[in-house]
Write a protein that holds these residues in place. Structure first.
Motif, PDB file in Angstrom:
ATOM      1  N   UNK A   1       0.837  -1.208   0.000  1.00 13.25           N
ATOM      2  CA  UNK A   1       0.000   0.000   0.000  1.00 13.25           C
ATOM      3  C   UNK A   1       0.867   1.252   0.000  1.00 13.25           C
ATOM      4  N   UNK A   2       1.924   1.273   0.807  1.00 14.30           N
ATOM      5  CA  UNK A   2       2.815   2.426   0.843  1.00 14.30           C
ATOM      6  C   UNK A   2       3.496   2.655  -0.496  1.00 14.30           C
ATOM      7  N   UNK A   3       3.926   1.568  -1.143  1.00 16.13           N
ATOM      8  CA  UNK A   3       4.571   1.720  -2.453  1.00 16.13           C
ATOM      9  C   UNK A   3       3.597   2.305  -3.468  1.00 16.13           C
TER      10      UNK A   3
ATOM     11  N   UNK B   1       3.825  -0.195  -9.747  1.00 18.54           N
ATOM     12  CA  UNK B   1       3.259  -0.704  -8.490  1.00 18.54           C
ATOM     13  C   UNK B   1       3.088  -2.216  -8.533  1.00 18.54           C
ATOM     14  N   UNK B   2       2.591  -2.722  -9.659  1.00 17.31           N
ATOM     15  CA  UNK B   2       2.401  -4.170  -9.793  1.00 17.31           C
ATOM     16  C   UNK B   2       3.735  -4.901  -9.732  1.00 17.31           C
ATOM     17  N   UNK B   3       4.738  -4.364 -10.452  1.00 17.06           N
ATOM     18  CA  UNK B   3       6.056  -5.023 -10.461  1.00 17.06           C
ATOM     19  C   UNK B   3       6.676  -5.025  -9.061  1.00 17.06           C
ATOM     20  N   UNK B   4       6.616  -3.879  -8.358  1.00 19.64           N
ATOM     21  CA  UNK B   4       7.197  -3.797  -7.021  1.00 19.64           C
ATOM     22  C   UNK B   4       6.485  -4.741  -6.052  1.00 19.64           C
ATOM     23  N   UNK B   5       5.157  -4.783  -6.147  1.00 15.41           N
ATOM     24  CA  UNK B   5       4.395  -5.672  -5.264  1.00 15.41           C
ATOM     25  C   UNK B   5       4.700  -7.142  -5.550  1.00 15.41           C
ATOM     26  N   UNK B   6       4.866  -7.479  -6.825  1.00 15.33           N
ATOM     27  CA  UNK B   6       5.165  -8.867  -7.186  1.00 15.33           C
ATOM     28  C   UNK B   6       6.553  -9.278  -6.681  1.00 15.33           C
ATOM     29  N   UNK B   7       7.519  -8.370  -6.804  1.00 16.21           N
ATOM     30  CA  UNK B   7       8.870  -8.693  -6.326  1.00 16.21           C
ATOM     31  C   UNK B   7       8.880  -8.918  -4.818  1.00 16.21           C
ATOM     32  N   UNK B   8       8.206  -8.043  -4.075  1.00 15.68           N
ATOM     33  CA  UNK B   8       8.159  -8.203  -2.619  1.00 15.68           C
ATOM     34  C   UNK B   8       7.411  -9.478  -2.245  1.00 15.68           C
TER      35      UNK B   8
END
Length: 354
Positions: A26-28, A50-57
């Motif tokens: 959510x913060x990202x 946002x999708x890429x960052x969330x998927x990596x995490x």
């Protein structure tokens, strides 16, 4: 109130990690959206980032959760196939998976112990049944071959061995309860001299019959002289006679095996330091037990370097230690100027309880 282990929210629990994952995502997304509003970046680029960052995490967190699960699955599959030696390595984790790893390892250790005790039970029973069966067979063969007459004395000896077999069969259920610590002791008070005299007589008769049954036999084993030393003569003991028979018979058998030709084995009985206690010693004139091996001599299947390949199973002293332990006593190798001296101390009971 302190929560029970496994309940509540712990700092490194999986719940905390998943909650942190949602908050970080959510913060990202919020941060990228604020950047887009200030820099007039198109919303579609922000969505992709946002999708890429969330998927990596998410991938990083998921790998940390699924990798130990895969290992646990492998270990559990090995356990189901009878391999209890495999262990899970992730016991240092501070979350639910770490607790699960510890539980699986404990389960594997318990199953391995149960399997080992089952094998030891079969070995113990086989070892204990072998001697009376061989003695009974020797008596019957001597009668059939005409070496001995079927007189009352011979028949009493055969009956004694048959009763011994019956008693050993009855111990099967007792041995199965060993791990639970509920093996019953049928302790009673008895006179030590006639009791030990009977055991030595059985050992001497068995040795003579083995020599006759085998033809020439092994003179080094058959010619060993058995000597009984009890003081005072009226000495009494309070113990389970059958269990104590296991102890003395195995110690005598072990001493005879390691005695030189025409050697001497002495069974000595004395009062202990405590009221009602008994000290038994079995001494031989053999090579003795090296000091470096004395701490291992009572381990199962340990035959030591001084056995000379006698073909024994290495269970006699282990069985003796087990039976002494049931009485709450001690058994060990005592110092001796010649040969080996095994000392057994039984606590007994106060005279009022005898």
């Amino acid at each position: 109130m302190t929560p029970r282990p496994g309940t509540g929210l712990r700092p490194f629990s999986i719940k905390t990690k998943l909650g942190t994952l949602v908050v970080v995502s959510v913060f990202i997304t919020t941060g990228l959206l604020m950047v887009a509003l200030r820099t007039e970046t198109e919303l579609r680029f922000i969505t992709v980032f946002s999708v890429i960052a969330s998927m990596l995490i998410t991938q990083f967190v998921a790998h940390g959760l699924t990798a130990p699960l895969d290992e646990m699955n492998t270990v559990a599959r090995s356990i189901s196939h009878g391999d209890y030696t495999r262990r899970v390595s992730g016991t240092g984790r501070r979350d639910e998976l770490g607790d699960l790893a510890v539980t699986i390892n404990r389960m594997a250790e318990d199953l391995e112990a149960v399997d080992r005790h089952r094998k030891e039970l079969v070995a113990n029973v086989s070892h204990e049944l072998r001697t009376p069966i061989a003695a009974l067979r020797a008596v019957l063969e001597n009668v059939v071959d005409g070496v001995s007459a079927a007189d009352p004395e011979t028949m009493r000896t055969a009956l004694k061995q048959t009763e011994r077999l019956g008693g050993l069969v009855e111990t099967l259920l007792d041995l199965s309860r060993l791990d639970n610590g509920v093996v019953p002791l049928r302790a009673r008070r008895f006179e030590v001299w006639p009791y030990l005299s009977g055991i030595l007589k059985e050992a001497g008769l068995a040795a003579g019959r083995r020599r006759l049954a085998s033809g020439s036999g092994n003179a080094a084993r058959a010619d060993v002289h058995l000597h009984l030393d009890v003081f005072p003569p009226e000495l009494t003991a309070h113990a389970d006679a059958e269990r104590l028979h296991q102890v003395v018979a195995n110690l005598i058998d072990n001493a005879v095996k390691h005695s030189p030709p025409h050697g001497r084995v002495t069974v000595r009985a004395r009062r202990g330091d405590l009221q009602g206690s008994l000290v038994l010693e079995v001494l031989d004139e053999g090579p003795g037990i090296p000091e470096a091996e004395r701490h291992r001599v009572f381990e199962r299947f340990n035959r030591g370097s001084a056995t000379g390949g006698d073909g024994g199973t290495g269970l006699g002293l282990a069985i003796a230690r087990w039976a002494v332990g049931l009485h709450g006593g001690d058994i060990g190798v005592a110092e001796s100027s010649r040969g080996c001296r095994i000392r057994v101390t039984l606590p007994g009971v106060p005279k009022a309880a005898g």
